[in-house]
Design a protein around this motif. Sequence first.
Motif, mmCIF file in Angstrom:
data_model
loop_
_atom_site.group_PDB
_atom_site.id
_atom_site.type_symbol
_atom_site.label_atom_id
_atom_site.label_comp_id
_atom_site.label_asym_id
_atom_site.label_seq_id
_atom_site.Cartn_x
_atom_site.Cartn_y
_atom_site.Cartn_z
ATOM 1 N N GLY A 107 -27.450 0.861 43.252
ATOM 2 C CA GLY A 107 -26.783 0.531 44.489
ATOM 3 C C GLY A 107 -25.463 -0.181 44.297
ATOM 4 N N VAL A 108 -24.779 -0.384 45.401
ATOM 5 C CA VAL A 108 -23.524 -1.133 45.375
ATOM 6 C C VAL A 108 -23.813 -2.517 44.795
ATOM 7 C CG1 VAL A 108 -21.710 -2.123 46.810
ATOM 8 C CG2 VAL A 108 -22.608 0.161 47.322
ATOM 9 N N PRO A 109 -23.014 -2.975 43.861
ATOM 10 C CA PRO A 109 -23.346 -4.226 43.177
ATOM 11 C C PRO A 109 -23.222 -5.450 44.076
ATOM 12 C CG PRO A 109 -21.174 -3.473 42.511
ATOM 13 C CD PRO A 109 -21.763 -2.388 43.332
ATOM 14 N N ARG A 110 -24.077 -6.408 43.817
ATOM 15 C CA ARG A 110 -24.038 -7.697 44.473
ATOM 16 C C ARG A 110 -23.816 -8.770 43.408
ATOM 17 N NH1 ARG A 110 -29.604 -8.539 47.026
ATOM 18 N NH2 ARG A 110 -30.127 -8.088 44.852
ATOM 19 N N PRO A 111 -23.056 -9.800 43.740
ATOM 20 C CA PRO A 111 -22.782 -10.827 42.726
ATOM 21 C C PRO A 111 -24.052 -11.416 42.112
ATOM 22 C CG PRO A 111 -21.306 -11.093 44.579
ATOM 23 C CD PRO A 111 -22.286 -10.028 44.974
ATOM 24 N N ALA A 112 -25.106 -11.594 42.914
ATOM 25 C CA ALA A 112 -26.326 -12.224 42.403
ATOM 26 C C ALA A 112 -27.035 -11.366 41.359
ATOM 27 C CB ALA A 112 -27.273 -12.518 43.554
ATOM 28 N N ASP A 113 -26.669 -10.084 41.265
ATOM 29 C CA ASP A 113 -27.322 -9.192 40.298
ATOM 30 C C ASP A 113 -26.815 -9.402 38.882
ATOM 31 O OD1 ASP A 113 -27.292 -6.263 42.510
ATOM 32 O OD2 ASP A 113 -28.588 -8.037 42.453
ATOM 33 N N PHE A 114 -25.708 -10.149 38.703
ATOM 34 C CA PHE A 114 -25.016 -10.149 37.420
ATOM 35 C C PHE A 114 -24.980 -11.523 36.782
ATOM 36 C CE2 PHE A 114 -23.667 -5.839 37.115
ATOM 37 C CZ PHE A 114 -23.843 -5.389 38.414
ATOM 38 N N ASP A 115 -25.101 -11.504 35.454
ATOM 39 C CA ASP A 115 -25.207 -12.747 34.679
ATOM 40 C C ASP A 115 -23.904 -13.135 33.997
ATOM 41 O OD1 ASP A 115 -27.952 -10.942 34.083
ATOM 42 O OD2 ASP A 115 -28.285 -13.001 34.776
ATOM 43 N N TYR A 116 -23.079 -12.140 33.678
ATOM 44 C CA TYR A 116 -21.875 -12.391 32.890
ATOM 45 C C TYR A 116 -20.654 -11.886 33.656
ATOM 46 C CZ TYR A 116 -25.554 -12.747 29.404
ATOM 47 O OH TYR A 116 -26.688 -13.104 28.736
ATOM 48 N N TRP A 117 -19.577 -12.680 33.570
ATOM 49 C CA TRP A 117 -18.381 -12.370 34.328
ATOM 50 C C TRP A 117 -17.142 -12.552 33.462
ATOM 51 C CZ3 TRP A 117 -18.548 -10.797 39.415
ATOM 52 C CH2 TRP A 117 -19.788 -10.901 40.057
ATOM 53 N N GLY A 118 -16.138 -11.715 33.743
ATOM 54 C CA GLY A 118 -14.842 -11.926 33.140
ATOM 55 C C GLY A 118 -14.012 -12.872 33.984
ATOM 56 N N GLN A 119 -12.774 -13.138 33.529
ATOM 57 C CA GLN A 119 -11.886 -14.068 34.208
ATOM 58 C C GLN A 119 -11.071 -13.403 35.299
ATOM 59 O OE1 GLN A 119 -11.806 -17.505 33.643
ATOM 60 N NE2 GLN A 119 -13.714 -16.862 32.631
ATOM 61 N N GLY A 120 -11.031 -12.093 35.311
ATOM 62 C CA GLY A 120 -10.342 -11.383 36.368
ATOM 63 C C GLY A 120 -8.966 -10.889 35.977
ATOM 64 N N THR A 121 -8.519 -9.865 36.687
ATOM 65 C CA THR A 121 -7.169 -9.340 36.534
ATOM 66 C C THR A 121 -6.649 -9.030 37.938
ATOM 67 O OG1 THR A 121 -5.797 -7.669 35.403
ATOM 68 C CG2 THR A 121 -7.940 -6.923 36.200
ATOM 69 N N GLN A 122 -5.403 -9.428 38.184
ATOM 70 C CA GLN A 122 -4.856 -9.369 39.534
ATOM 71 C C GLN A 122 -4.275 -7.990 39.830
ATOM 72 O OE1 GLN A 122 -4.821 -12.218 41.717
ATOM 73 N NE2 GLN A 122 -4.416 -10.616 43.213
ATOM 74 N N VAL A 123 -4.585 -7.495 41.017
ATOM 75 C CA VAL A 123 -4.023 -6.228 41.494
ATOM 76 C C VAL A 123 -3.264 -6.512 42.788
ATOM 77 C CG1 VAL A 123 -4.553 -3.950 42.450
ATOM 78 C CG2 VAL A 123 -5.780 -4.793 40.441
ATOM 79 N N ALA A 124 -2.023 -6.072 42.841
ATOM 80 C CA ALA A 124 -1.194 -6.221 44.031
ATOM 81 C C ALA A 124 -0.685 -4.844 44.445
ATOM 82 C CB ALA A 124 -0.022 -7.162 43.758
ATOM 83 N N VAL A 125 -0.675 -4.601 45.734
ATOM 84 C CA VAL A 125 -0.224 -3.310 46.261
ATOM 85 C C VAL A 125 0.764 -3.579 47.382
ATOM 86 C CG1 VAL A 125 -0.882 -1.120 47.318
ATOM 87 C CG2 VAL A 125 -2.440 -2.251 45.713
ATOM 88 N N SER A 126 1.942 -3.017 47.276
ATOM 89 C CA SER A 126 2.947 -3.181 48.316
ATOM 90 C C SER A 126 3.085 -1.872 49.089
ATOM 91 C CB SER A 126 4.286 -3.581 47.710
ATOM 92 O OG SER A 126 4.702 -2.629 46.752
ATOM 93 N N SER A 127 3.314 -2.010 50.367
ATOM 94 C CA SER A 127 3.422 -0.816 51.219
ATOM 95 C C SER A 127 4.864 -0.388 51.385
ATOM 96 C CB SER A 127 2.794 -1.093 52.578
ATOM 97 O OG SER A 127 3.401 -2.214 53.173
#
Length: 127
Positions: A107-127
């Motif tokens: 199914g669509v993932p839920r945060p509570a399902d996961f034990d390990y996380w990365g620090q993230g990468t930023q995505v920006a979109v301009s119109s």
Amino acid sequence: QVQLVESGGGSVQAGESLRLSCVASGYTSSTYSMAWFRQAPGKEREGVARIVNSAFTTYTYYVDEVKGRFTISRDNAKSTLYLQMNKLKPEDPAMYYCAASPSWRAGVPRPADFDYWGQGTQVAVSS
């Protein structure tokens, strides 16, 4: 301990594409459930896509907003998770995180399902 490091974020115009990568290190297995989440300022973290492997089949799940535009995939030999994002929209900008779990879930993932996380990468979109 599993470490996850994302890359590939950036700033693009609406309609363009980006490919995010997430390299896993430490103990991981091809049977791990892996996923991409995103979080925009002032909003809750949202599950975007999940990929899980059984012995013979790979299953993928997507939130409705990205179906047909985003594709999750993994290269187990490289311990890398990908998110190909096409036709980016102005509502897609967020910090994108990869996550991993030794538990097999669908199914669509839920945060509570996961034990390990990365620090993230930023995505920006301009119109």
